[in-house]
Design a protein around this motif. Structure first.
Motif, short mmCIF file in Angstrom:
data_model
loop_
_atom_site.label_atom_id
_atom_site.label_comp_id
_atom_site.label_asym_id
_atom_site.label_seq_id
_atom_site.Cartn_x
_atom_site.Cartn_y
_atom_site.Cartn_z
N ILE A 10 0.65 -1.14 0.16
CA ILE A 10 -0.19 -0.20 0.05
C ILE A 10 1.15 1.31 -0.02
CG2 ILE A 10 -1.60 1.21 1.45
CD1 ILE A 10 -1.97 -1.51 2.74
N PHE A 11 0.60 2.20 -1.18
CA PHE A 11 1.22 3.36 -0.65
C PHE A 11 0.68 4.50 -0.69
CE2 PHE A 11 2.77 6.92 -4.12
CZ PHE A 11 3.80 7.70 -3.26
N PHE A 12 1.04 5.29 0.53
CA PHE A 12 0.05 6.12 0.58
C PHE A 12 0.64 7.90 -0.73
CE2 PHE A 12 -1.26 3.45 4.01
CZ PHE A 12 -2.81 3.98 3.37
N LYS A 13 -0.06 8.36 -0.73
CA LYS A 13 0.67 9.38 -1.87
C LYS A 13 1.01 10.64 -1.16
CE LYS A 13 0.42 12.74 -6.25
NZ LYS A 13 -0.50 11.89 -6.52
N PRO A 14 1.69 11.39 -0.76
CA PRO A 14 2.62 11.76 0.66
C PRO A 14 2.10 13.59 -0.25
CG PRO A 14 4.25 11.36 -0.13
CD PRO A 14 3.24 10.65 -0.79
N MET A 15 1.95 14.79 -0.03
CA MET A 15 1.73 15.70 -0.92
C MET A 15 3.28 16.35 -1.19
SD MET A 15 -2.30 17.87 0.46
CE MET A 15 -3.11 17.93 -0.75
N LYS A 16 3.14 17.15 -2.51
CA LYS A 16 4.72 17.57 -3.07
C LYS A 16 5.92 17.01 -2.52
CE LYS A 16 1.41 21.15 -3.90
NZ LYS A 16 1.37 21.27 -5.37
N VAL A 17 5.78 15.86 -2.95
CA VAL A 17 7.09 15.30 -2.58
C VAL A 17 7.68 14.19 -3.37
CG1 VAL A 17 7.78 15.46 -0.33
CG2 VAL A 17 6.21 14.23 -0.82
N ALA A 18 7.01 14.46 -4.67
CA ALA A 18 7.26 13.83 -5.86
C ALA A 18 6.81 12.35 -5.77
CB ALA A 18 9.08 12.94 -5.85
N GLY A 19 5.24 12.45 -5.44
CA GLY A 19 4.46 11.12 -5.21
C GLY A 19 3.89 10.38 -6.34
#
Length: 78
Positions: A10-19
């Motif tokens: 499971i990949f939780f996409k963070p904000m503003k860090v190349a997600g």
């Protein structure tokens, strides 16, 4: 967000860090039944099986659709 049943992660996409770049790199390893929230504006990141999740879904929302078994047996990262 990516939930790969094929690879059990499971990949939780963070904000503003190349997600988006990470999502793009991981997509080629995902199966047809995997959840990819993607980005509707980018052709190479189209959503698939998104089940009403959005790109930056947090873990608490994950539990509304998936069981604790998924959480326990899948590798999680962000």
């Amino acid at each position: 967000m990516i939930v790969s049943h094929k690879n059990k992660f499971i990949f939780f996409k963070p904000m503003k860090v190349a997600g988006s770049s990470i999502e793009h790199g991981l997509r080629e390893h995902c199966g047809e039944g995997d959840l990819l929230t993607g980005d509707r504006e980018h052709e190479n990141l189209k959503p698939r099986n998104n089940e009403d999740f959005h790109s930056h879904t947090m873990p608490d929302i994950f539990f509304e659709k998936y069981s604790a078994e998924h959480w326990a047996n899948y590798y999680k990262f962000t």
